[in-house]
Scaffold this active site. Structure first.
Site, PDB file in Angstrom:
ATOM      1  N   CYS A 112       0.823  -1.204   0.000  1.00 46.53           N
ATOM      2  CA  CYS A 112       0.000   0.000   0.000  1.00 46.53           C
ATOM      3  C   CYS A 112       0.866   1.266   0.000  1.00 46.53           C
ATOM      4  CB  CYS A 112      -0.967  -0.043   1.182  1.00 46.53           C
ATOM      5  SG  CYS A 112      -2.235   1.253   1.168  1.00 46.53           S
ATOM      6  N   GLY A 113       0.599   2.189   0.900  1.00 45.03           N
ATOM      7  CA  GLY A 113       1.293   3.464   0.932  1.00 45.03           C
ATOM      8  C   GLY A 113       2.791   3.356   1.104  1.00 45.03           C
TER       9      GLY A 113
END
Length: 206
Positions: A112-113
């Protein structure tokens, strides 16, 4: 996409999980749970030893601060996503740590991030990788767009990446890289948790 043999028997069996405020606590649960079941010690590392709170409201007391972490004391660094990856540079030290791990030949798994953090650090410029969508990483201004792979999860040597909707695929790559499951059992594990395939139980229990 490259693959390597599981970690050396001489390497410490300690996995370090990065924790920070707003961390996406659902993204790494499969990986950490089954690494622990396979005998790996899990330790949490934060910017400081002060407690952090996940996006789900789970309060975590870190085991150590980031400046205490050395690649030679670890077999894997896991970087979960978090809102903070996209709201400033406060988590950039974790991306720099990831680079030092990779330079030392110690695997890093980012989801993800955290993939955007690695992109900003230049870690993805010369490695195959994936994320939520290619445009998400393009926005970082990184130079690795040609190495982006449209896949649930990607392993390139010591680096594992995945998007936010693929915690099971992410775990599959982590468990494979660490040697927790192999071959037929790895496939069965994935079919059980990703596809809810009841026939996978028999393979895992054998």
């Amino acid at each position: 996409m490259n693959s390597q043999a599981p970690h050396s028997a001489q390497r410490p069996r300690t996995v370090h999980l990065a924790v920070y405020d707003t961390l996406a606590d659902w993204e790494t649960g499969y990986a950490t749970a089954y690494l622990a079941r396979a005998g790996h010690e899990l330790r949490t590392v934060a910017l400081t030893r002060e407690p952090v709170t996940s996006v789900g409201g789970v309060r975590v007391q870190p085991d150590l601060a980031l400046d205490e972490l050395r690649p030679e004391d670890s077999e894997l660094l896991i970087l979960p996503g978090a809102d903070l990856w996209d709201t400033g540079d406060s988590l950039a030290p974790f991306a720099r740590a990831a680079r030092s791990f990779l330079d030392a030949g110690v695997p890093v798994a980012a989801i993800c991030g955290a993939t955007a953090g690695l992109a900003r650090e230049g870690v993805l410029d010369d490695r195959a990788h994936t994320s939520a969508v290619s445009m998400y990483l393009d926005a970082t201004g990184y130079k690795g767009a040609e190495r982006y792979v449209e896949s649930d999860a990607v392993t390139d040597g010591d680096l594992i990446t995945a998007g936010p909707t693929e915690p099971v695929a992410f775990a599959r790559e982590v468990l494979k890289r660490m040697g927790a499951f192999e071959g037929e059992k790895l496939d069965a594990w994935y079919r059980l948790f990703h596809d809810s395939d009841p026939t996978a139980y028999e393979v895992l229990a054998s």
